[in-house]
Structures are given as C-alpha cells and as structure tokens.
Motif scaffolding. Structure first.
Motif, mmCIF file in Angstrom:
data_model
loop_
_atom_site.group_PDB
_atom_site.id
_atom_site.type_symbol
_atom_site.label_atom_id
_atom_site.label_comp_id
_atom_site.label_asym_id
_atom_site.label_seq_id
_atom_site.Cartn_x
_atom_site.Cartn_y
_atom_site.Cartn_z
ATOM 1 N N LEU A 35 45.582 -51.735 -32.295
ATOM 2 C CA LEU A 35 46.812 -50.935 -32.301
ATOM 3 C C LEU A 35 47.227 -50.567 -33.725
ATOM 4 O O LEU A 35 47.760 -49.475 -33.966
ATOM 5 C CB LEU A 35 47.938 -51.699 -31.606
ATOM 6 N N ALA A 36 46.995 -51.470 -34.656
ATOM 7 C CA ALA A 36 47.385 -51.204 -36.048
ATOM 8 C C ALA A 36 46.634 -50.005 -36.632
ATOM 9 O O ALA A 36 47.122 -49.360 -37.561
ATOM 10 C CB ALA A 36 47.142 -52.444 -36.896
ATOM 11 N N ARG A 37 45.477 -49.692 -36.075
ATOM 12 C CA ARG A 37 44.712 -48.536 -36.546
ATOM 13 C C ARG A 37 45.220 -47.239 -35.940
ATOM 14 O O ARG A 37 44.843 -46.147 -36.389
ATOM 15 C CB ARG A 37 43.234 -48.717 -36.208
ATOM 16 N N LEU A 38 46.069 -47.381 -34.906
ATOM 17 C CA LEU A 38 46.510 -46.203 -34.156
ATOM 18 C C LEU A 38 47.986 -45.887 -34.329
ATOM 19 O O LEU A 38 48.395 -44.740 -34.166
ATOM 20 C CB LEU A 38 46.243 -46.408 -32.659
ATOM 21 N N ASP A 39 48.803 -46.897 -34.621
ATOM 22 C CA ASP A 39 50.253 -46.724 -34.559
ATOM 23 C C ASP A 39 50.922 -47.315 -35.792
ATOM 24 O O ASP A 39 50.653 -48.475 -36.136
ATOM 25 C CB ASP A 39 50.792 -47.404 -33.295
ATOM 26 N N PRO A 40 51.775 -46.578 -36.452
ATOM 27 C CA PRO A 40 52.410 -47.088 -37.674
ATOM 28 C C PRO A 40 53.283 -48.311 -37.444
ATOM 29 O O PRO A 40 53.434 -49.146 -38.339
ATOM 30 C CB PRO A 40 53.241 -45.898 -38.169
ATOM 31 N N GLY A 41 53.856 -48.460 -36.256
ATOM 32 C CA GLY A 41 54.661 -49.646 -35.969
ATOM 33 C C GLY A 41 53.840 -50.912 -36.020
ATOM 34 O O GLY A 41 54.260 -51.930 -36.581
ATOM 35 N N PHE A 42 52.614 -50.874 -35.488
ATOM 36 C CA PHE A 42 51.767 -52.061 -35.499
ATOM 37 C C PHE A 42 51.132 -52.280 -36.863
ATOM 38 O O PHE A 42 50.812 -53.409 -37.229
ATOM 39 C CB PHE A 42 50.720 -51.986 -34.385
ATOM 40 N N ALA A 43 50.991 -51.225 -37.625
ATOM 41 C CA ALA A 43 50.518 -51.403 -38.991
ATOM 42 C C ALA A 43 51.525 -52.207 -39.803
ATOM 43 O O ALA A 43 51.176 -52.860 -40.776
ATOM 44 C CB ALA A 43 50.279 -50.044 -39.635
ATOM 45 N N ALA A 44 52.798 -52.186 -39.342
ATOM 46 C CA ALA A 44 53.852 -52.948 -40.030
ATOM 47 C C ALA A 44 54.025 -54.351 -39.462
ATOM 48 O O ALA A 44 54.960 -55.051 -39.824
ATOM 49 C CB ALA A 44 55.171 -52.192 -39.940
ATOM 50 N N GLY A 45 53.130 -54.753 -38.532
ATOM 51 C CA GLY A 45 53.146 -56.133 -38.045
ATOM 52 C C GLY A 45 53.867 -56.361 -36.743
ATOM 53 O O GLY A 45 54.318 -57.473 -36.466
ATOM 54 N N ALA A 46 53.983 -55.343 -35.891
ATOM 55 C CA ALA A 46 54.611 -55.519 -34.578
ATOM 56 C C ALA A 46 53.729 -56.399 -33.690
ATOM 57 O O ALA A 46 52.552 -56.626 -33.980
ATOM 58 C CB ALA A 46 54.842 -54.160 -33.933
ATOM 59 N N ARG A 47 54.295 -56.901 -32.581
ATOM 60 C CA ARG A 47 53.564 -57.801 -31.674
ATOM 61 C C ARG A 47 53.577 -57.241 -30.258
ATOM 62 O O ARG A 47 54.457 -56.456 -29.885
ATOM 63 C CB ARG A 47 54.182 -59.205 -31.650
ATOM 64 N N ILE A 48 52.631 -57.679 -29.454
ATOM 65 C CA ILE A 48 52.625 -57.386 -28.029
ATOM 66 C C ILE A 48 52.986 -58.662 -27.264
ATOM 67 O O ILE A 48 52.867 -59.762 -27.789
ATOM 68 C CB ILE A 48 51.264 -56.838 -27.558
ATOM 69 N N ALA A 49 53.436 -58.493 -26.028
ATOM 70 C CA ALA A 49 53.783 -59.627 -25.156
ATOM 71 C C ALA A 49 52.934 -59.564 -23.904
ATOM 72 O O ALA A 49 52.663 -58.472 -23.381
ATOM 73 C CB ALA A 49 55.267 -59.584 -24.796
#
Length: 259
Positions: A35-49
C-alpha cells in the motif's frame, strides 16, 4: 478518506503471524508495504485492521482487513495493483470493495469461521507439507463428533485458552463444530470446521488437539466434557501445530463484497 475492505488469502509459513512486527516478516507488514507504494497515506505510516490476528504459520483463505486511503481507487484496480506489489510474497488480495466509513473489519464482524486440516497416513506429506497436520494412524471420526458436541454452545473455555490470551473473558459461544472425513491416497483427511462470533487465543488448536486424542483412542469422548468443566488449562489435550489451521471466513451484517 475513502475506506476499502480487502479479502485476503495467504500461506502463513513464511510469516511470524498476521500482526506487524519490527524485526520479523508479517502478513500485515507485507500488505502495508504494498500500500505504501500506491497511496501517500500509507507512505506516511498508516495501518490496516484485520478481522483476526492469525498466529505464526497459520493460513487464510478469506481474511478481511480494511484500509483508509487518500486516493479514491476503483476497487478492481486497487486489488490488481496490490497483487502486483505483493509479489513474490504468498499473499493475494482476492477482492477489494469500497465500504462505509463505519465499517470495521474486526468490530463489525458477527462470526469467524476456521478450518483445520488433519491427515492420517504413514507416508510423509509432499504436496500438502506445511499445509496440514499429519498423524500416522486413522482416527475415529464418530468418537470425535461425540466429543465435540460437548463444546458447542455457551461455555467457559478456560481449559482451551492460551495462558497468554488477552481476551477479557473466557466465556464464548461456539456455534458449530463439524468434522468431515474423506479418503486421500493411502490415508484419510479429517477437516474440522469451527464457527463462532469470536475465538480465544489458541482455542481452535487446543480443541482440535484434544479431539485428536479422542480419535486416536487415548481419551473417551466424555473426558472432553470433564476437561471443559475443569476450567483448567492443565486439563486440555495437546495443542496441535499451527500449519493445519486456516481462517476461512468472516461474517458481517451485510457482506462488504456483495457476494
């Protein structure tokens, strides 16, 4: 931020479990890295549940997770892009779906379904190595069904709970245990299907390990009732290995994938 549900399949053998860990590979970590390669939010360290945090070596055919993304993806393209970036990890996003903001993969779930595969044959497993628990001698499926009937319903499952379980209460309702027996080349396979709203840590593996003792003739079926009533971890049979266990379904009031 749009929220997406993901239905995920994985082979648990290379991972230290679902949950992300700093120094070991995890399924969650693999998906978040993609996801970090696709979305700027996950590049900033977001998490999934996720609906369930499977242990090391445990597999899934229908794990469910949700992610809040900065971009409003077409769900089909999101699944395709994730699968491209997940290679070569044995993790696959089967389908993605846009869901309401109040959907939560864990807290919205109304049931979880697990499958445990146990094979009995003398020759070592080849194609199923690491995907089943193997014992040498055939088991008595009818005796295991009689024993399993004692566990269905609302009970205190302290006996079948890991000593490090973090659940607030050992009281759970086990809605179903079904046991299938089928022939395989030069042996038998036993499939244990368990269904409940939620499970305690190691509950499924503790139950299947105990039922195997009944099937092998080491325990009479009624001893399972005595073990349950004891509310004592020492009364449990052996905990079976993780590699025969699969998270195979999660139920919600409304199927997020529309199936």
């Amino acid at each position: 931020m749009p929220r997406f549900a993901l239905k995920i399949e994985y082979d648990g053998r290379p991972f230290a479990g679902w949950q992300a860990q700093a120094d070991q590979p995890s399924v969650q970590g693999a998906i978040e890295s993609a996801l970090a390669r696709l979305d700027p939010g996950f590049a900033a360290g977001a998490r999934i549940a996720a609906a369930g945090r499977t242990d090391a070596g445990v597999h899934a055919t229908a794990q469910v997770a949700h992610a809040d993304l900065a971009r409003d993806w077409d769900p089909f393209r999101l699944a395709e892009a994730l699968n491209f970036h997940l290679k070569p990890a044995p993790v696959s996003v089967l389908i993605a779906a846009r869901v309401p903001d109040d959907f939560h993969a864990r807290f919205s779930a109304t049931e979880r379904r697990y499958l445990f595969r146990l094979q009995a044959r003398r020759a070592p497993a080849t194609h199923d190595r690491g995907l089943v628990w193997q014992v040498l001698n055939p088991l008595d499926a009818e005796a295991m069904r009689k024993a399993a009937a004692h566990l269905v319903g609302l009970h205190d499952f302290t006996t079948f709970r890991s000593s490090i379980c973090q659940s607030a209460s050992p009281v759970k309702t086990l809605d179903e245990i079904a046991i299938e027996e089928t022939a395989i080349p030069h042996g038998r396979e036993y499939r244990f299907h368990l269904r409940a709203r939620s499970f305690l840590h190691n509950q499924v593996r503790s139950i299947v390990g105990t039922l195997e003792r009944v099937g092998a003739g080491s325990w009479p079926p009624d001893r399972v009732a005595d073990a349950l009533a004891a509310r004592n971890r020492a009364a449990c049979g052996p905990v079976c290995p993780p590699h025969g266990l699969y998270l195979c379904g999660v139920g919600y009031p409304q199927d997020p994938f529309g199936a």
